[in-house]
Write an enzyme that holds these catalytic residues in place. Structure first.
Site, mmCIF file in Angstrom:
data_model
loop_
_atom_site.group_PDB
_atom_site.id
_atom_site.type_symbol
_atom_site.label_atom_id
_atom_site.label_comp_id
_atom_site.label_asym_id
_atom_site.label_seq_id
_atom_site.Cartn_x
_atom_site.Cartn_y
_atom_site.Cartn_z
ATOM 1 N N HIS A 11 0.819 -1.218 0.000
ATOM 2 C CA HIS A 11 0.000 0.000 0.000
ATOM 3 C C HIS A 11 0.852 1.266 0.000
ATOM 4 O O HIS A 11 2.043 1.255 0.338
ATOM 5 C CB HIS A 11 -0.914 0.006 1.230
ATOM 6 N N GLY A 12 0.227 2.391 -0.339
ATOM 7 C CA GLY A 12 0.897 3.681 -0.295
ATOM 8 C C GLY A 12 1.171 4.143 1.129
ATOM 9 O O GLY A 12 0.657 3.590 2.111
ATOM 10 N N THR A 14 1.295 6.103 4.666
ATOM 11 C CA THR A 14 0.347 6.707 5.601
ATOM 12 C C THR A 14 1.109 7.662 6.516
ATOM 13 O O THR A 14 2.344 7.664 6.547
ATOM 14 C CB THR A 14 -0.340 5.640 6.475
ATOM 15 N N GLU A 15 0.363 8.441 7.282
ATOM 16 C CA GLU A 15 1.026 9.327 8.249
ATOM 17 C C GLU A 15 1.766 8.510 9.309
ATOM 18 O O GLU A 15 2.803 8.934 9.815
ATOM 19 C CB GLU A 15 0.007 10.257 8.905
ATOM 20 N N TRP A 16 1.243 7.337 9.636
ATOM 21 C CA TRP A 16 1.940 6.487 10.608
ATOM 22 C C TRP A 16 3.243 5.949 10.023
ATOM 23 O O TRP A 16 4.233 5.817 10.740
ATOM 24 C CB TRP A 16 1.034 5.340 11.062
ATOM 25 N N ARG A 110 12.629 -10.380 17.347
ATOM 26 C CA ARG A 110 13.604 -10.129 16.282
ATOM 27 C C ARG A 110 14.442 -11.385 16.008
ATOM 28 O O ARG A 110 14.776 -11.663 14.864
ATOM 29 C CB ARG A 110 14.528 -8.966 16.662
ATOM 30 N N HIS A 152 0.443 -5.571 2.527
ATOM 31 C CA HIS A 152 1.252 -4.844 3.502
ATOM 32 C C HIS A 152 2.676 -5.372 3.545
ATOM 33 O O HIS A 152 2.947 -6.499 3.106
ATOM 34 C CB HIS A 152 0.612 -4.975 4.881
#
Length: 214
Positions: A11-12, A14-16, A110, A152
């Site tokens: 996706h493009g 986002t502000e996050w 991780r 995503h």
């Protein structure tokens, strides 16, 4: 041999993404920059003959898919199985905030992303299982077609690991930029990664956004 070609798109922005916050299942919309990225990708893919467009049901993916699908006269088919990894208690936090609040859980995840479950969320093995199952069902249903799938960073990394038969520790070894394009060719149960993270359509914006798996 007639195969099925799937264009995988993250996706493009986002502000996050821009502020480094982990999104997961949080339903965050595209930023103005993210919409512009999707529009540039729409022009790049304008001359591809798509038979169907699929997307995660989260807004940032649906918006990206809808911008691209509009010029092809197609509706977006959503499936929650293509959602991002569920970051649980980490959603809305930055890397620095996660490490400060969950240092041991972060390090464990991780080192072993396949098996360690994020507090209140998922492991990468769980993500891979749901995404891989949905992907194979989609390919079987759309056999011989050209498909677009918008999802995503995390869910697509898990999917690509499944395509290549790689251990899930490999999710840290390659990058998927916002609106980066990868291609998987599918032939009767065999899967070939034909392209990985091509984002040359973003050159007019100064290059891709390096926002990790958020």
């Amino acid at each position: 041999m007639q195969g099925t070609r799937v264009y995988l798109v993250r996706h493009g922005e986002t502000e996050w993404n821009n502020s480094g916050r982990y999104q997961g299942h949080s339903d965050v919309a595209l930023s103005s920059q993210g919409r512009r990225q999707a529009e540039l990708l729409r022009e790049r893919l304008r001359h591809i003959s798509f038979d169907a467009v699929y997307s995660s049901d989260l807004l940032r993916a649906r918006e990206t898919a809808a911008i691209i699908a509009a010029v092809h006269g197609l509706n977006v088919k959503t499936d929650e199985a293509f959602r991002e990894i569920n970051f649980g208690a980490w959603e809305g936090l930055t890397y620095q905030e996660i490490v400060a609040a969950f240092p041991h859980e972060w390090e464990s995840w991780r080192r072993d992303p396949a098996n360690v479950v994020i507090p209140g969320g998922e492991s990468f093995r769980q993500v891979k299982e749901r995404v891989w199952r949905a992907f194979r069902m989609m390919v079987e249903r759309e056999k011989g077609h050209n498909l677009l799938l918008v999802a995503h960073g995390g869910s697509l990394r898990a999917l690509i690991c499944a395509v290549l038969g790689m251990d899930l520790t490999a999710v840290w070894r390659f990058r998927l930029d916002n609106t980066g394009v990868s291609i998987v060719d599918c032939y009767n149960g065999d899967f070939i990664l034909a392209l990985l993270n091509d984002s040359h359509h973003l050159e007019t914006l100064g290059g891709p956004n390096e926002s990790g798996i958020l």
